[in-house]
Design an enzyme around this catalytic site. Structure first.
Site, PDB file in Angstrom:
ATOM      1  CG  HIS A  59     -42.815  30.844 -12.413  1.00  0.00           C
ATOM      2  ND1 HIS A  59     -42.513  30.306 -11.438  1.00  0.00           N
ATOM      3  CD2 HIS A  59     -41.857  31.016 -13.354  1.00  0.00           C
ATOM      4  CE1 HIS A  59     -40.924  30.211 -11.522  1.00  0.00           C
ATOM      5  NE2 HIS A  59     -40.835  30.513 -12.531  1.00  0.00           N
ATOM      6  CE  LYS A  68     -42.709  27.070 -13.935  1.00  0.00           C
ATOM      7  NZ  LYS A  68     -41.981  26.662 -14.961  1.00  0.00           N
TER       8      LYS A  68
END
Ligand SMILES: NC(=O)c1ccc[n+]([C@@H]2O[C@H](COP(=O)([O-])OP(=O)(O)OC[C@H]3O[C@@H](n4cnc5c(N)ncnc54)[C@H](O)[C@@H]3O)[C@@H](O)[C@H]2O)c1
Length: 259
Positions: free
Chosen positions: A145, A149
């Site tokens: 990700h 995040k």
């Protein structure tokens, strides 16, 4: 249908667009701060009154983990079909289930509304069941990700690992930190990478001495979440075949099971 949105941030705006593209009308938007929301309030009575006055036939809630429980406690008694995308309240699942039951209302929740991810869960479950008969294959989960995040590993990565464990008896526990030791055969590693702007990649790796099988879901943007939440509300608001309105606590699995 007429839809109210509680939480009018990035997801709220995206859901509004997805809902309108599917022929729905956004009749009420509620937010704590967002200046373009129709109702900017932290007062739950005011929120419920605005939703009632709008004639909404269903609600989609994507707000903040710190707000979601108060919102649910206020919204469930409206008895409007309620779709919840906000994460961080799973510890209160039993309380929410009781509230839904007592009010005879309908609530559908998911940590990931992407239709593709929910299809991926099913594909992974099936592949894991196949692998159960082939001991030579080890398994692991990998997720990547963007570097903004907050949590690691992703909730979706953990859910994928749970689907493997439910279907592959030789894997028994999920580990996310290995430290400086060998992994045990019954451990299933979920490893995470945080880099740049990656929207979200989840892979399952089945590896044998002879070959590797990789299954990958790669999200291109967050629109899949928005579309999935709208479709979830459509499903929740539709009556049970031959019966009255749906009541109870539902997840995306219920939608897929009903297909
Ligand atoms: N389930 C899924 O598929 C999925 C997908 C993406 C994001 N999410 C989750 O959805 C939530 C929202 O994500 P986002 O990207 O839109 O965040 P965001 O920060 O862009 O928007 C959240 C909005 O909610 C508002 N808000 C906070 N408390 C509120 C309250 N009590 N009442 C009304 N509004 C309130 C905030 O002011 C903000 O405008 C997060 O918890 C995120 O993890 C879930």
């Amino acid at each position: 249908m007429k839809v109210a949105l509680v939480g009018y941030g990035k997801m709220g705006h995206m859901i509004a667009r997805a809902a309108e593209l599917r022929g729905h009308t956004i009749v009420c938007t509620v937010d704590l701060f967002a200046e373009d929301a129709q109702c900017v309030t932290s007062d739950k009575k005011e929120m419920v009154a605005a939703i009632a006055a709008s004639g909404a036939e269903g609600i989609i809630e994507f707000s903040h983990p710190a707000s979601v429980m108060d919102n649910l406690v206020a919204l469930i008694p409206t008895k409007l079909p309620l779709v919840v995308g906000t994460t961080g309240w799973r510890d209160h699942l039993e309380d929410v289930e009781k509230l839904v039951h007592d009010n005879k209302s309908a609530l559908l929740y998911s940590a990931n509304f992407s239709v593709g991810v929910n299809l991926f869960y099913r594909i992974v479950s099936y592949a894991s069941r196949l692998m159960a008969d082939f001991d030579e294959y080890d398994a692991a989960v990998f997720e990547a990700h963007h570097n903004q995040k907050a949590d690691s590993p992703s909730g979706t990565g953990i859910d994928i690992a749970k689907h493997i464990i439910e279907n592959l008896p030789r894997k028994k526990t999920i580990i996310t930190e290995l430290g400086s030791r060998k992994i045990l055969p019954e451990e299933l590693q979920v490893s995470s990478l945080r880099v740049g702007s990656v929207t979200g990649t989840h892979s399952v790796i089945f590896d044998s001495p002879a070959d590797t099988i990789e299954l990958t879901h790669r999200a291109r943007n967050r629109e899949g979440f928005a579309l999935g939440a709208v479709r979830a509300l459509e499903w929740l608001a539709a009556p049970e075949a031959g019966q009255g309105p749906k009541t109870g606590l539902f997840s995306m699995d219920d939608i897929f099971d009903s297909l």
